[in-house]
Design an enzyme around this catalytic site. Structure first.
Site, PDB file in Angstrom:
ATOM      1  CB  ILE A   1      31.096 113.559  60.443  1.00 21.01           C
ATOM      2  CG1 ILE A   1      30.062 112.515  59.827  1.00 21.01           C
ATOM      3  CG2 ILE A   1      30.562 113.462  61.944  1.00 21.01           C
ATOM      4  CD1 ILE A   1      30.292 111.060  60.144  1.00 21.01           C
TER       5      ILE A   1
ATOM      6  CG  ASP B   1      22.033 111.511  59.107  1.00 18.30           C
ATOM      7  OD1 ASP B   1      22.365 112.611  58.921  1.00 18.30           O
ATOM      8  OD2 ASP B   1      22.540 110.490  58.349  1.00 18.30           O
TER       9      ASP B   1
ATOM     10  CG  ASN C   1      22.094 117.068  57.336  1.00 16.89           C
ATOM     11  OD1 ASN C   1      22.529 117.631  56.245  1.00 16.89           O
ATOM     12  ND2 ASN C   1      22.025 115.968  57.831  1.00 16.89           N
TER      13      ASN C   1
ATOM     14  CG  HIS D   1      19.328 112.083  56.232  1.00 16.49           C
ATOM     15  ND1 HIS D   1      20.484 111.522  55.812  1.00 16.49           N
ATOM     16  CD2 HIS D   1      18.575 110.779  56.300  1.00 16.49           C
ATOM     17  CE1 HIS D   1      20.618 110.267  55.683  1.00 16.49           C
ATOM     18  NE2 HIS D   1      19.617 109.756  56.012  1.00 16.49           N
TER      19      HIS D   1
ATOM     20  N   GLY E   1      24.714 120.420  44.561  1.00 15.00           N
ATOM     21  CA  GLY E   1      24.060 121.952  45.131  1.00 15.00           C
ATOM     22  C   GLY E   1      22.861 122.260  44.813  1.00 15.00           C
ATOM     23  CB  SER E   2      19.786 120.449  43.399  1.00 17.35           C
ATOM     24  OG  SER E   2      19.530 119.249  44.232  1.00 17.35           O
ATOM     25  CG  ASN E   3      18.954 120.089  49.023  1.00 14.88           C
ATOM     26  OD1 ASN E   3      17.493 120.534  49.135  1.00 14.88           O
ATOM     27  ND2 ASN E   3      19.156 119.084  48.724  1.00 14.88           N
TER      28      ASN E   3
HETATM   29  C1  GRF Z   1      20.318 115.607  49.075  1.00 11.12           C
HETATM   30  O1  GRF Z   1      19.651 114.309  48.657  1.00 11.12           O
HETATM   31  C2  GRF Z   1      20.567 115.637  50.402  1.00 11.12           C
HETATM   32  O2  GRF Z   1      19.547 115.065  51.092  1.00 11.12           O
HETATM   33  C3  GRF Z   1      21.625 114.573  50.887  1.00 11.12           C
HETATM   34  O3  GRF Z   1      22.663 114.750  49.754  1.00 11.12           O
HETATM   35  C4  GRF Z   1      21.984 115.085  48.409  1.00 11.12           C
HETATM   36  C5  GRF Z   1      22.513 116.507  48.071  1.00 11.12           C
HETATM   37  O4  GRF Z   1      21.783 116.961  46.888  1.00 11.12           O
HETATM   38  N1  GRF Z   1      22.204 115.014  52.075  1.00 11.12           N
HETATM   39  P1  GRF Z   1      22.304 118.301  46.288  1.00 11.12           P
HETATM   40  O5  GRF Z   1      23.862 118.493  46.193  1.00 11.12           O
HETATM   41  O6  GRF Z   1      21.605 119.186  47.147  1.00 11.12           O
HETATM   42  O7  GRF Z   1      21.807 118.395  44.922  1.00 11.12           O
END
Ligand code: GRF
Length: 193
Positions: A97, A150, A112, A114, A20-22
Site C-alpha cells: 500500500i 481499492d 490500479n 483489481h 506480471g501477466s498484466n
Molecule cells: C491480478 O489479478 C490483479 O488484478 C491483482 O493481482 C493479480 C496480478 O496478476 N491485483 P499478474 O501479476 O498481473 O499476473
C-alpha cells in the site's frame, strides 16, 4: 490529470509483486502501432517476482525496492520516476500500500487493476469471497489510486459470469484474461483516445 500531447508517448512505470501477466499485456500494448504509452520502468518490491524477467526480455529498466523500509523505498521510487519523467504509474499486482505522501506526488496519475467489481470485494481473496457469497458475476476494475484501499474513482469494469463449477482458481483465470484487455482500454479512456 494525464494528458497525451501530440504524438509523444506517455512514459509509464509499472509496479509489480508477482507473475506480471498484466505487465506483459501492458508491454504488448505499448509496442502496438499508435500506442499512447511507452513503458520506461518496472518496479517490484520482491526480488523473486517473475515479472522482473520481462524487464530483461524487453530491455526495460527494472528496480527492486525493499518495502520493509517503506519511506526509504518510496523516496527512491520518486527519484527514479522523476528522473525518467514518468507521467503514469500502473499498479499491476503490486501488493504494497502506497503512502499518502507518495500518492500526493503523482495525484491523478496512479492506476490500479483489481480482480472484482469494485466497490465489492476490496482487498484479498476476492474470488473465494465472491463464490462463497453465491454471486452470479464477478469481474475486474481499473481505478485511480487514492489513499484508501481499492477505493479511488472507477475508470472501467468488465463483468465475468461465475458458473456453478467455478473454483477460486478457475475464476481467477477467467478474470485475469479479461484484465489483460481492460487495462489498455482504461489507459486509452483516461487519455481520451
Ligand atoms: C491480478 O489479478 C490483479 O488484478 C491483482 O493481482 C493479480 C496480478 O496478476 N491485483 P499478474 O501479476 O498481473 O499476473
Amino acid at each position: 490529470m494525464v494528458q497525451s500531447i501530440g504524438t509523444k508517448k506517455i512514459k509509464c512505470a509499472v509496479l509489480i509483486s508477482g507473475t506480471g501477466s498484466n505487465l506483459k499485456s501492458l508491454i504488448q500494448f505499448s509496442k502496438k502501432k499508435n500506442s499512447p504509452i511507452s513503458i520506461e520502468l518496472i518496479i517490484s518490491d520482491n526480488f523473486k517476482s517473475k515479472g522482473l524477467q520481462l524487464g530483461k526480455i524487453y530491455k526495460i529498466s527494472n528496480k527492486v525496492f525493499n518495502f520493509k523500509k517503506k519511506i526509504v523505498a518510496e523516496k527512491k521510487m520518486i527519484y527514479e520516476m522523476k528522473n525518467k519523467k514518468i507521467k503514469l504509474i500502473c499498479l499491476a499486482g503490486f501488493m504494497k500500500i502506497l503512502s499518502k505522501e507518495f500518492i500526493k506526488n503523482f495525484k491523478g496519475k496512479i492506476l490500479n487493476i483489481h480482480p472484482s467489481l469494485l466497490p465489492k470485494y476490496k482487498g484479498l481473496n476476492t474470488h473465494q469471497r465472491a463464490i462463497l457469497n453465491k454471486e452470479k458475476y464477478s469481474g475486474c476494475t481499473v481505478h485511480f489510486v487514492n489513499s484508501k484501499l481499492d477505493s479511488g474513482k472507477i475508470i472501467l469494469q468488465k463483468k465475468v459470469r461465475i458458473s456453478n463449477s467455478d473454483t477460486a482458481k478457475s475464476l481467477a483465470k477467467k478474470i485475469l484474461s479479461q484484465e489483460h484487455k481492460l487495462y489498455p482500454k482504461a489507459i486509452r479512456k483516461i487519455l481520451n483516445l
